[in-house]
Design a protein around this motif. Structure first.
Motif, PDB file in Angstrom:
ATOM      1  N   UNK A  13       0.792  -1.208   0.052  1.00  7.11           N
ATOM      2  CA  UNK A  13       0.061  -0.200  -0.081  1.00  7.11           C
ATOM      3  C   UNK A  13       0.913   1.174   0.043  1.00  7.11           C
ATOM      4  N   UNK A  14       1.691   1.132   0.746  1.00 11.58           N
ATOM      5  CA  UNK A  14       2.636   2.541   0.932  1.00 11.58           C
ATOM      6  C   UNK A  14       3.538   2.605  -0.379  1.00 11.58           C
ATOM      7  N   UNK A  15       4.011   1.645  -1.094  1.00 12.19           N
ATOM      8  CA  UNK A  15       4.747   1.843  -2.339  1.00 12.19           C
ATOM      9  C   UNK A  15       3.728   2.134  -3.430  1.00 12.19           C
ATOM     10  N   UNK A  16       2.364   1.618  -3.544  1.00 17.60           N
ATOM     11  CA  UNK A  16       1.609   2.043  -4.497  1.00 17.60           C
ATOM     12  C   UNK A  16       1.248   3.468  -4.505  1.00 17.60           C
ATOM     13  N   UNK A  17       1.398   4.218  -3.410  1.00 16.41           N
ATOM     14  CA  UNK A  17       0.978   5.935  -3.320  1.00 16.41           C
ATOM     15  C   UNK A  17       2.165   6.427  -3.377  1.00 16.41           C
ATOM     16  N   UNK A  18       3.259   6.021  -2.819  1.00 25.26           N
ATOM     17  CA  UNK A  18       4.526   6.817  -3.040  1.00 25.26           C
ATOM     18  C   UNK A  18       5.002   6.722  -4.307  1.00 25.26           C
ATOM     19  N   UNK A  19       4.710   5.905  -5.070  1.00 20.00           N
ATOM     20  CA  UNK A  19       5.254   5.845  -6.583  1.00 20.00           C
ATOM     21  C   UNK A  19       4.313   6.688  -7.332  1.00 20.00           C
ATOM     22  N   UNK A  20       3.165   6.920  -6.890  1.00 23.43           N
ATOM     23  CA  UNK A  20       2.325   8.016  -7.656  1.00 23.43           C
ATOM     24  C   UNK A  20       2.541   9.195  -7.330  1.00 23.43           C
ATOM     25  N   UNK A  21       3.444   9.515  -6.338  1.00 27.05           N
ATOM     26  CA  UNK A  21       4.018  10.892  -5.983  1.00 27.05           C
ATOM     27  C   UNK A  21       2.940  11.351  -4.750  1.00 27.05           C
ATOM     28  N   UNK A  22       2.234  10.545  -4.235  1.00 23.29           N
ATOM     29  CA  UNK A  22       1.099  11.084  -2.934  1.00 23.29           C
ATOM     30  C   UNK A  22       1.814  10.515  -1.690  1.00 23.29           C
ATOM     31  N   UNK A  23       2.352  11.842  -1.016  1.00 24.65           N
ATOM     32  CA  UNK A  23       2.871  11.489   0.725  1.00 24.65           C
ATOM     33  C   UNK A  23       2.058  11.012   1.336  1.00 24.65           C
ATOM     34  N   UNK A  24       2.617  10.480   2.542  1.00 23.00           N
ATOM     35  CA  UNK A  24       1.657   9.893   3.253  1.00 23.00           C
ATOM     36  C   UNK A  24       2.279  10.443   4.671  1.00 23.00           C
ATOM     37  N   UNK A  25       1.304  10.509   5.742  1.00 25.52           N
ATOM     38  CA  UNK A  25       1.279  11.321   7.033  1.00 25.52           C
ATOM     39  C   UNK A  25       1.533   9.862   7.906  1.00 25.52           C
ATOM     40  N   UNK A  26       2.301   9.857   8.732  1.00 31.67           N
ATOM     41  CA  UNK A  26       2.241   8.660   9.581  1.00 31.67           C
ATOM     42  C   UNK A  26       2.492   8.801  11.003  1.00 31.67           C
ATOM     43  N   UNK A  27       1.760   8.331  11.799  1.00 33.70           N
ATOM     44  CA  UNK A  27       2.266   8.131  13.381  1.00 33.70           C
ATOM     45  C   UNK A  27       3.313   7.073  13.657  1.00 33.70           C
TER      46      UNK A  27
END
Length: 116
Positions: A18-32
């Motif tokens: 899931x992380x790879x899918x979005x980061x490869x699209x250029x969408x950053x993820x905020x994570x705690x």
């Protein structure tokens, strides 16, 4: 307002895929993450002025931005607002995907993805 403008909310397990899918699209993820675990610090006691207490203390949460993924090395690029961390004083570093995901789950598995 977000939903009325066509936004949607999805819930699911956090995984490397899931992380790879979005980061490869250029969408950053905020994570705690569990900052105490990630930085190898003792848990702290909120009742005792945040003094280290590895037995009765609590894990401290910490926010990070996940910004890139290296599929060859299976590492995730992190932008960290904590300048006093032992991993990298610049605040930008790469973490092993398994370590990062474990730290997210230790902090109750919370991450927010904002994508268009």
């Amino acid at each position: 307002e977000f939903l009325s403008l066509g936004g949607k909310i999805e819930f699911g397990a956090i995984s490397e895929t899931v992380i790879k899918k979005y980061l490869e699209k250029g969408a950053p993820i905020l994570a705690e993450v569990a900052g105490t675990w990630l930085y190898h610090r003792a848990k702290v006691s909120p009742a005792d002025g945040r003094k280290p207490d590895p037995i009765r203390g609590e894990i401290e949460g910490h926010g990070l931005v996940l910004s890139d993924y290296d599929s060859r090395k299976k590492k995730i690029k992190v932008v960290d607002p904590e300048s006093d961390n032992p991993l990298n004083r610049s605040g930008v570093y790469w973490l092993d995907a398994d370590i990062l995901i474990a730290s997210i789950y230790l902090a109750d598995g919370k991450a927010i993805l904002i994508a268009s």
